[in-house]
Scaffold this motif. Structure first.
Motif, PDB file in Angstrom:
ATOM      1  N   ASN A 135      18.727  54.565  51.481  1.00 32.46           N
ATOM      2  CA  ASN A 135      18.663  56.022  51.322  1.00 32.46           C
ATOM      3  C   ASN A 135      19.237  56.466  49.977  1.00 32.46           C
ATOM      4  OD1 ASN A 135      17.540  56.265  53.858  1.00 32.46           O
ATOM      5  ND2 ASN A 135      19.505  56.627  54.856  1.00 32.46           N
ATOM      6  N   TYR A 136      20.344  55.855  49.582  1.00 32.71           N
ATOM      7  CA  TYR A 136      20.994  56.196  48.313  1.00 32.71           C
ATOM      8  C   TYR A 136      20.067  55.926  47.137  1.00 32.71           C
ATOM      9  CZ  TYR A 136      24.701  56.146  44.741  1.00 32.71           C
ATOM     10  OH  TYR A 136      25.491  56.397  43.650  1.00 32.71           O
ATOM     11  N   LEU A 137      19.472  54.729  47.105  1.00 33.40           N
ATOM     12  CA  LEU A 137      18.593  54.394  45.988  1.00 33.40           C
ATOM     13  C   LEU A 137      17.277  55.161  46.039  1.00 33.40           C
ATOM     14  CD1 LEU A 137      19.072  50.599  45.313  1.00 33.40           C
ATOM     15  CD2 LEU A 137      20.047  52.550  44.141  1.00 33.40           C
ATOM     16  N   THR A 138      16.796  55.486  47.227  1.00 35.16           N
ATOM     17  CA  THR A 138      15.583  56.297  47.340  1.00 35.16           C
ATOM     18  C   THR A 138      15.816  57.677  46.738  1.00 35.16           C
ATOM     19  OG1 THR A 138      14.893  55.116  49.324  1.00 35.16           O
ATOM     20  CG2 THR A 138      13.909  57.269  48.952  1.00 35.16           C
ATOM     21  N   LYS A 139      16.972  58.257  47.055  1.00 32.04           N
ATOM     22  CA  LYS A 139      17.335  59.580  46.519  1.00 32.04           C
ATOM     23  C   LYS A 139      17.362  59.544  44.993  1.00 32.04           C
ATOM     24  CE  LYS A 139      21.655  60.771  46.397  1.00 32.04           C
ATOM     25  NZ  LYS A 139      23.022  61.165  46.700  1.00 32.04           N
ATOM     26  N   TRP A 140      18.027  58.553  44.418  1.00 29.77           N
ATOM     27  CA  TRP A 140      18.125  58.458  42.965  1.00 29.77           C
ATOM     28  C   TRP A 140      16.789  58.078  42.344  1.00 29.77           C
ATOM     29  CZ3 TRP A 140      21.846  60.341  40.036  1.00 29.77           C
ATOM     30  CH2 TRP A 140      23.060  60.651  40.632  1.00 29.77           C
ATOM     31  N   GLY A 141      16.001  57.263  43.045  1.00 30.27           N
ATOM     32  CA  GLY A 141      14.682  56.885  42.542  1.00 30.27           C
ATOM     33  C   GLY A 141      13.747  58.078  42.434  1.00 30.27           C
ATOM     34  N   LYS A 142      13.800  58.975  43.410  1.00 29.83           N
ATOM     35  CA  LYS A 142      12.982  60.188  43.358  1.00 29.83           C
ATOM     36  C   LYS A 142      13.370  61.045  42.164  1.00 29.83           C
ATOM     37  CE  LYS A 142      11.983  60.554  48.277  1.00 29.83           C
ATOM     38  NZ  LYS A 142      12.207  61.329  49.507  1.00 29.83           N
ATOM     39  N   ARG A 143      14.658  61.167  41.910  1.00 30.02           N
ATOM     40  CA  ARG A 143      15.122  61.952  40.760  1.00 30.02           C
ATOM     41  C   ARG A 143      14.626  61.341  39.450  1.00 30.02           C
ATOM     42  NH1 ARG A 143      21.437  62.921  42.513  1.00 30.02           N
ATOM     43  NH2 ARG A 143      20.995  64.278  44.274  1.00 30.02           N
ATOM     44  N   LEU A 144      14.655  59.998  39.388  1.00 30.10           N
ATOM     45  CA  LEU A 144      14.194  59.304  38.186  1.00 30.10           C
ATOM     46  C   LEU A 144      12.696  59.520  37.977  1.00 30.10           C
ATOM     47  CD1 LEU A 144      14.799  57.331  35.856  1.00 30.10           C
ATOM     48  CD2 LEU A 144      14.338  55.466  37.456  1.00 30.10           C
ATOM     49  N   LYS A 145      11.908  59.390  39.042  1.00 30.76           N
ATOM     50  CA  LYS A 145      10.459  59.573  38.933  1.00 30.76           C
ATOM     51  C   LYS A 145      10.080  60.986  38.526  1.00 30.76           C
ATOM     52  CE  LYS A 145       9.185  56.007  42.229  1.00 30.76           C
ATOM     53  NZ  LYS A 145       8.619  55.728  43.549  1.00 30.76           N
ATOM     54  N   ARG A 146      10.850  61.959  38.968  1.00 32.17           N
ATOM     55  CA  ARG A 146      10.573  63.357  38.622  1.00 32.17           C
ATOM     56  C   ARG A 146      11.060  63.727  37.227  1.00 32.17           C
ATOM     57  NH1 ARG A 146      12.733  65.315  44.371  1.00 32.17           N
ATOM     58  NH2 ARG A 146      10.890  64.811  45.589  1.00 32.17           N
ATOM     59  N   GLY A 147      11.790  62.811  36.594  1.00 30.93           N
ATOM     60  CA  GLY A 147      12.285  63.072  35.245  1.00 30.93           C
ATOM     61  C   GLY A 147      13.548  63.899  35.208  1.00 30.93           C
ATOM     62  N   LYS A 148      14.214  64.046  36.348  1.00 27.83           N
ATOM     63  CA  LYS A 148      15.445  64.832  36.404  1.00 27.83           C
ATOM     64  C   LYS A 148      16.651  64.063  35.875  1.00 27.83           C
ATOM     65  CE  LYS A 148      13.995  67.844  40.125  1.00 27.83           C
ATOM     66  NZ  LYS A 148      14.334  68.428  41.419  1.00 27.83           N
ATOM     67  N   ILE A 149      16.562  62.732  35.882  1.00 27.52           N
ATOM     68  CA  ILE A 149      17.637  61.896  35.353  1.00 27.52           C
ATOM     69  C   ILE A 149      17.023  60.816  34.462  1.00 27.52           C
ATOM     70  CG2 ILE A 149      19.192  62.273  37.308  1.00 27.52           C
ATOM     71  CD1 ILE A 149      18.404  59.445  38.286  1.00 27.52           C
ATOM     72  N   THR A 150      17.856  60.188  33.664  1.00 25.30           N
ATOM     73  CA  THR A 150      17.405  59.099  32.802  1.00 25.30           C
ATOM     74  C   THR A 150      17.595  57.761  33.525  1.00 25.30           C
ATOM     75  OG1 THR A 150      19.577  58.783  31.808  1.00 25.30           O
ATOM     76  CG2 THR A 150      18.092  60.385  30.746  1.00 25.30           C
ATOM     77  N   ALA A 151      17.002  56.727  32.964  1.00 26.14           N
ATOM     78  CA  ALA A 151      17.171  55.384  33.530  1.00 26.14           C
ATOM     79  C   ALA A 151      18.635  54.958  33.458  1.00 26.14           C
ATOM     80  CB  ALA A 151      16.288  54.384  32.804  1.00 26.14           C
ATOM     81  N   ASP A 152      19.335  55.379  32.419  1.00 27.11           N
ATOM     82  CA  ASP A 152      20.766  55.050  32.300  1.00 27.11           C
ATOM     83  C   ASP A 152      21.569  55.683  33.430  1.00 27.11           C
ATOM     84  OD1 ASP A 152      20.352  53.552  30.030  1.00 27.11           O
ATOM     85  OD2 ASP A 152      20.769  55.226  28.667  1.00 27.11           O
TER      86      ASP A 152
END
Length: 84
Positions: free
Chosen positions: A39-56
């Motif tokens: 669940n934790y990584l899914t949440k962060w993965g969605k943010r990454l895919k949407r461009g809300k966060i960087t890969a770093d």
């Protein structure tokens, strides 16, 4: 280098990746840590895919989870399961 052994790869590799039995089996998740991790990584993965966060930032979130004590991970999983 002289015999060019590096260019003579076999068509099929002679080794394979071994998995720990039950490694990806979420039904064997007695304390809820694997489900919380998913669940934790899914949440962060969605943010990454949407461009809300960087890969770093995603890497930093993963490192935060990895360094988190086991008890905190279990609490995080228990909090998620009580929300359902």
């Amino acid at each position: 280098m002289q015999s060019r052994a590096y260019s003579k790869f076999p068509k099929e590799p002679s080794i394979g990746i071994e998995f720990d039995p039950g490694e990806s089996d979420l039904t064997n998740d007695e304390d809820g840590e694997q489900e919380a991790f998913k669940n934790y990584l899914t949440k962060w993965g969605k943010r990454l895919k949407r461009g809300k966060i960087t890969a770093d930032r995603w890497d930093a979130a993963f490192e935060k989870w990895r360094k988190m004590p086991h008890e905190a991970r279990i609490r995080m999983g228990a909090a998620k399961s009580s929300e359902k």
